[in-house]
Enzyme design. Sequence first.
Site, PDB file in Angstrom:
ATOM      1  N   THR A   1       0.869  -1.191   0.000  1.00 12.53           N
ATOM      2  CA  THR A   1       0.000   0.000   0.000  1.00 12.53           C
ATOM      3  C   THR A   1       0.898   1.231   0.000  1.00 12.53           C
ATOM      4  O   THR A   1       1.684   1.430   0.928  1.00 12.53           O
ATOM      5  CB  THR A   1      -0.903  -0.004   1.245  1.00 12.53           C
ATOM      6  OG1 THR A   1      -1.619  -1.240   1.261  1.00 12.53           O
ATOM      7  CG2 THR A   1      -1.877   1.158   1.214  1.00 12.53           C
TER       8      THR A   1
ATOM      9  N   PHE B   1      -6.374  -6.449  -0.563  1.00 11.60           N
ATOM     10  CA  PHE B   1      -7.473  -6.153   0.369  1.00 11.60           C
ATOM     11  C   PHE B   1      -7.673  -7.262   1.401  1.00 11.60           C
ATOM     12  O   PHE B   1      -8.667  -7.268   2.115  1.00 11.60           O
ATOM     13  CB  PHE B   1      -8.775  -5.939  -0.406  1.00 11.60           C
ATOM     14  CG  PHE B   1      -8.686  -4.816  -1.412  1.00 11.60           C
ATOM     15  CD1 PHE B   1      -8.873  -3.499  -1.019  1.00 11.60           C
ATOM     16  CD2 PHE B   1      -8.377  -5.077  -2.737  1.00 11.60           C
ATOM     17  CE1 PHE B   1      -8.762  -2.457  -1.940  1.00 11.60           C
ATOM     18  CE2 PHE B   1      -8.265  -4.041  -3.668  1.00 11.60           C
ATOM     19  CZ  PHE B   1      -8.461  -2.729  -3.266  1.00 11.60           C
ATOM     20  N   LEU B   2      -6.743  -8.241   1.445  1.00 15.18           N
ATOM     21  CA  LEU B   2      -6.977  -9.373   2.340  1.00 15.18           C
ATOM     22  C   LEU B   2      -7.034  -8.941   3.792  1.00 15.18           C
ATOM     23  O   LEU B   2      -6.447  -7.929   4.180  1.00 15.18           O
ATOM     24  CB  LEU B   2      -5.908 -10.456   2.141  1.00 15.18           C
ATOM     25  CG  LEU B   2      -4.433 -10.176   2.464  1.00 15.18           C
ATOM     26  CD1 LEU B   2      -4.132 -10.139   3.925  1.00 15.18           C
ATOM     27  CD2 LEU B   2      -3.571 -11.219   1.788  1.00 15.18           C
ATOM     28  N   ARG B   3      -7.767  -9.731   4.569  1.00 17.30           N
ATOM     29  CA  ARG B   3      -7.836  -9.509   6.020  1.00 17.30           C
ATOM     30  C   ARG B   3      -7.021 -10.589   6.704  1.00 17.30           C
ATOM     31  O   ARG B   3      -7.188 -11.773   6.379  1.00 17.30           O
ATOM     32  CB  ARG B   3      -9.286  -9.628   6.518  1.00 17.30           C
ATOM     33  CG  ARG B   3     -10.236  -8.621   5.971  1.00 17.30           C
ATOM     34  CD  ARG B   3     -11.665  -9.109   6.139  1.00 17.30           C
ATOM     35  NE  ARG B   3     -11.887 -10.367   5.428  1.00 17.30           N
ATOM     36  CZ  ARG B   3     -12.936 -11.178   5.616  1.00 17.30           C
ATOM     37  NH1 ARG B   3     -13.859 -10.875   6.490  1.00 17.30           N
ATOM     38  NH2 ARG B   3     -13.068 -12.292   4.927  1.00 17.30           N
TER      39      ARG B   3
ATOM     40  N   LEU C   1     -19.457  -2.403  12.070  1.00 19.62           N
ATOM     41  CA  LEU C   1     -20.194  -1.493  12.950  1.00 19.62           C
ATOM     42  C   LEU C   1     -20.123  -1.961  14.407  1.00 19.62           C
ATOM     43  O   LEU C   1     -20.943  -1.570  15.221  1.00 19.62           O
ATOM     44  CB  LEU C   1     -21.652  -1.393  12.503  1.00 19.62           C
ATOM     45  CG  LEU C   1     -21.911  -0.569  11.229  1.00 19.62           C
ATOM     46  CD1 LEU C   1     -23.376  -0.616  10.847  1.00 19.62           C
ATOM     47  CD2 LEU C   1     -21.464   0.882  11.388  1.00 19.62           C
TER      48      LEU C   1
ATOM     49  N   ALA D   1     -19.104  -1.780  17.946  1.00 22.85           N
ATOM     50  CA  ALA D   1     -18.505  -0.809  18.873  1.00 22.85           C
ATOM     51  C   ALA D   1     -17.552  -1.549  19.802  1.00 22.85           C
ATOM     52  O   ALA D   1     -17.740  -2.728  20.100  1.00 22.85           O
ATOM     53  CB  ALA D   1     -19.610  -0.126  19.659  1.00 22.85           C
ATOM     54  N   GLY D   2     -16.520  -0.880  20.242  1.00 24.75           N
ATOM     55  CA  GLY D   2     -15.555  -1.511  21.139  1.00 24.75           C
ATOM     56  C   GLY D   2     -14.360  -0.614  21.381  1.00 24.75           C
ATOM     57  O   GLY D   2     -14.497   0.615  21.399  1.00 24.75           O
TER      58      GLY D   2
ATOM     59  N   GLY E   1      -7.279  -1.318  15.049  1.00 23.41           N
ATOM     60  CA  GLY E   1      -5.823  -1.315  15.177  1.00 23.41           C
ATOM     61  C   GLY E   1      -5.268  -2.068  13.988  1.00 23.41           C
ATOM     62  O   GLY E   1      -5.910  -2.122  12.935  1.00 23.41           O
TER      63      GLY E   1
ATOM     64  N   CYS F   1      -2.754  -1.793   9.128  1.00 19.30           N
ATOM     65  CA  CYS F   1      -3.209  -1.049   7.950  1.00 19.30           C
ATOM     66  C   CYS F   1      -4.035   0.194   8.249  1.00 19.30           C
ATOM     67  O   CYS F   1      -3.704   1.273   7.744  1.00 19.30           O
ATOM     68  CB  CYS F   1      -4.013  -1.967   7.047  1.00 19.30           C
ATOM     69  SG  CYS F   1      -2.985  -3.251   6.316  1.00 19.30           S
TER      70      CYS F   1
HETATM   71  N1  LIG Z   1      -1.156  -7.064   6.604  1.00 16.46           N
HETATM   72  C1  LIG Z   1      -2.294  -6.816   5.973  1.00 16.46           C
HETATM   73  O1  LIG Z   1      -3.368  -7.215   6.420  1.00 16.46           O
HETATM   74  C2  LIG Z   1      -2.306  -6.041   4.691  1.00 16.46           C
HETATM   75  C3  LIG Z   1      -3.470  -6.026   3.909  1.00 16.46           C
HETATM   76  C4  LIG Z   1      -3.459  -5.308   2.717  1.00 16.46           C
HETATM   77  C5  LIG Z   1      -2.324  -4.598   2.336  1.00 16.46           C
HETATM   78  N2  LIG Z   1      -1.210  -4.613   3.129  1.00 16.46           N
HETATM   79  C6  LIG Z   1      -0.027  -3.882   2.682  1.00 16.46           C
HETATM   80  O2  LIG Z   1       0.880  -4.820   2.129  1.00 16.46           O
HETATM   81  C7  LIG Z   1       2.233  -4.439   2.428  1.00 16.46           C
HETATM   82  C8  LIG Z   1       2.932  -5.559   3.167  1.00 16.46           C
HETATM   83  O3  LIG Z   1       2.286  -5.733   4.407  1.00 16.46           O
HETATM   84  P1  LIG Z   1       2.606  -6.968   5.355  1.00 16.46           P
HETATM   85  O4  LIG Z   1       1.647  -6.903   6.488  1.00 16.46           O
HETATM   86  O5  LIG Z   1       2.676  -8.215   4.554  1.00 16.46           O
HETATM   87  O6  LIG Z   1       4.074  -6.565   5.852  1.00 16.46           O
HETATM   88  P2  LIG Z   1       5.094  -7.420   6.732  1.00 16.46           P
HETATM   89  O7  LIG Z   1       5.826  -6.431   7.542  1.00 16.46           O
HETATM   90  O8  LIG Z   1       4.378  -8.536   7.399  1.00 16.46           O
HETATM   91  O9  LIG Z   1       6.074  -8.072   5.660  1.00 16.46           O
HETATM   92  C9  LIG Z   1       6.971  -7.355   4.902  1.00 16.46           C
HETATM   93  C10 LIG Z   1       8.126  -8.269   4.566  1.00 16.46           C
HETATM   94  O10 LIG Z   1       8.982  -7.593   3.652  1.00 16.46           O
HETATM   95  C11 LIG Z   1      10.309  -7.982   3.945  1.00 16.46           C
HETATM   96  N3  LIG Z   1      11.266  -7.054   3.341  1.00 16.46           N
HETATM   97  C12 LIG Z   1      11.566  -5.781   3.701  1.00 16.46           C
HETATM   98  N4  LIG Z   1      12.523  -5.284   2.898  1.00 16.46           N
HETATM   99  C13 LIG Z   1      12.823  -6.245   2.008  1.00 16.46           C
HETATM  100  C14 LIG Z   1      13.735  -6.339   0.927  1.00 16.46           C
HETATM  101  N5  LIG Z   1      14.541  -5.316   0.608  1.00 16.46           N
HETATM  102  N6  LIG Z   1      13.791  -7.478   0.225  1.00 16.46           N
HETATM  103  C15 LIG Z   1      12.993  -8.518   0.546  1.00 16.46           C
HETATM  104  N7  LIG Z   1      12.112  -8.498   1.546  1.00 16.46           N
HETATM  105  C16 LIG Z   1      12.028  -7.374   2.281  1.00 16.46           C
HETATM  106  C17 LIG Z   1      10.340  -7.999   5.453  1.00 16.46           C
HETATM  107  O11 LIG Z   1      11.439  -8.736   5.939  1.00 16.46           O
HETATM  108  C18 LIG Z   1       8.988  -8.638   5.764  1.00 16.46           C
HETATM  109  O12 LIG Z   1       9.097 -10.041   5.854  1.00 16.46           O
HETATM  110  C19 LIG Z   1       2.130  -3.134   3.227  1.00 16.46           C
HETATM  111  O13 LIG Z   1       2.249  -2.053   2.350  1.00 16.46           O
HETATM  112  C20 LIG Z   1       0.724  -3.188   3.791  1.00 16.46           C
HETATM  113  O14 LIG Z   1       0.195  -1.914   4.024  1.00 16.46           O
HETATM  114  C21 LIG Z   1      -1.175  -5.327   4.290  1.00 16.46           C
END
Ligand SMILES: NC(=O)c1ccc[n+]([C@@H]2O[C@H](COP(=O)([O-])OP(=O)(O)OC[C@H]3O[C@@H](n4cnc5c(N)ncnc54)[C@H](O)[C@@H]3O)[C@@H](O)[C@H]2O)c1
Length: 494
Positions: A123, A197-199, A313, A315-316, A320, A323
């Site tokens: 993102t 968009f995964l949860r 919706l 409440a709580g 957190g 994202c």
């Molecule tokens: N977690 C969610 O629910 C979710 C949902 C939708 C979108 N996103 C977005 O997706 C992106 C990733 O989120 P996440 O929760 O998977 O992050 P995360 O922190 O769990 O994982 C990121 C990974 O990237 C690795 N990394 C960092 N620098 C690197 C490099 N130079 N080479 C190789 N690997 C490297 C880290 O070691 C880590 O394992 C973010 O932008 C987040 O906003 C997350």
Amino acid sequence: MDVCVVGTGYVGLVTGTCLSYLGRNVICVDIDERKINMLLEGKSPIYEPGLDQLIQMGITRGNLRFSTNLADSVRASEIIFIAVGTPPQASGKADLSYVKAVAQAIGRSLDGERRRVVVNKSTVPIGSGNWVEMLVREGLNENPVYTEKLAKSSATQTSNTSNTSTSTQGGAGGSISRKLNGARPDQFFLVASNPEFLREGAAISDTFYPDRIVIGATDSYATERLRALYTPIIEQNFSVPPSAPRPAGLSAVPVVTTDLASAEMIKYAANAFLATKISFANEIANICERVGADIKEVVRGFGLDSRIGPKFLNAGVGWGGSCFGKDVSALIDIAREYGYEPALLKSAVDVNKKQRLIPVQKLQEVLKIIKGKTIGLLGLAFKPETDDLRDAPALEIARQLIEMGARVKAYDPIANEACKAQNPDLKLEYSDDIIALSEDCDALVIVTEWEEFQHLDLEKIGQEMNSRILIDGRNILSKAIVEAAGFTYRGIGR
Ligand SMILES: NC(=O)c1ccc[n+]([C@@H]2O[C@H](COP(=O)([O-])OP(=O)(O)OC[C@H]3O[C@@H](n4cnc5c(N)ncnc54)[C@H](O)[C@@H]3O)[C@@H](O)[C@H]2O)c1
């Protein structure tokens, strides 16, 4: 299709593993050797229901591999996902240093043997697609394969102006396997945005059965390759994995194809809306509490309105996770950069900030003195079915109570160890189960709505406690049942 996923976090690992299940050849890359070593042994470094099983399946089939070598993995792939973290900085801006490092490294690794599509799944702020393209180009300019090709191509052009090397110019018709004769960056790579968009906790199901797939690109070739990659999901014609049954009636997934900026904005808009929806419910809950209404009843009533819908919706203690907070802050920052003050988004954040500490206020109301009291927190993860503690309300509640002089105990079915490891300075006492947690507690606070907290053995718990007080920070219990067990019960907005 050969796919490289850079970043094996909650998004990258799930995406790569699910694509391997669909028959793609996938290499997941990370700089974290510990994670890659665990994965090479078939173990998931994160908790996500059903993931271990799919990882093992991919390893056994031989089409899911793991590596710390980005350059080789890029060269072995046609589609390269960037799925690294974009954590918030103190200013609210997204930290793009990981994306930058990866984009440049991809540019340095491309070999021109086939045209690659570099897909941004992280993102990122609006405009990052163009920025990623610039960064890959920067890497490409340091790449000897490219610079030699460039030198050769300009020498050829000087000697023979009729030879203009147009064999693989843009468009969906370009052959991906043909060797490139020219040295245009877009013959080496194209950039696309494919927001996720995964949860967490439902990530496998969300990947196989998403509400939509969003593809942002400036070149139709990139869009077509991504469409081809996702065909089994779009057409829902794959055999259903054991851990993720297909939702009834799902026969196709809509694809939204658009420009890069709009794709990036879709992701921010979705998260900002959901965060605002929860903050709205919390605001109404706070008013309910004052006027003597019950937010659960109120939500049931207005959530049935088809224009509103009942989801998000509850409440709580507020939202957190990795994202919502970071994405809403980043969107606020983007708006300000363009001279717009996003009042609604700011309020959504403010309401959430206050909401988190409402359990502490309720404890003060009931216990009067917090100093010297023992409080038990039920749940640490920011939501159930994950071990993710990023921006978890439990941590803020624990810190506040400790600062006020309380002894704070905690039990989470999954996240105890992660919390210990990530917060070595936090003076939390970890318990192995609910009964051990309840021992000597003056009050319990439900912070995460894990399934097992919805069926508490109140009599047994009460016997262990100093006083029977329960703050239900997620409104998951029946006030009448808890009170019948001799507890003082406080929910949110009830
Ligand atoms: N977690 C969610 O629910 C979710 C949902 C939708 C979108 N996103 C977005 O997706 C992106 C990733 O989120 P996440 O929760 O998977 O992050 P995360 O922190 O769990 O994982 C990121 C990974 O990237 C690795 N990394 C960092 N620098 C690197 C490099 N130079 N080479 C190789 N690997 C490297 C880290 O070691 C880590 O394992 C973010 O932008 C987040 O906003 C997350």
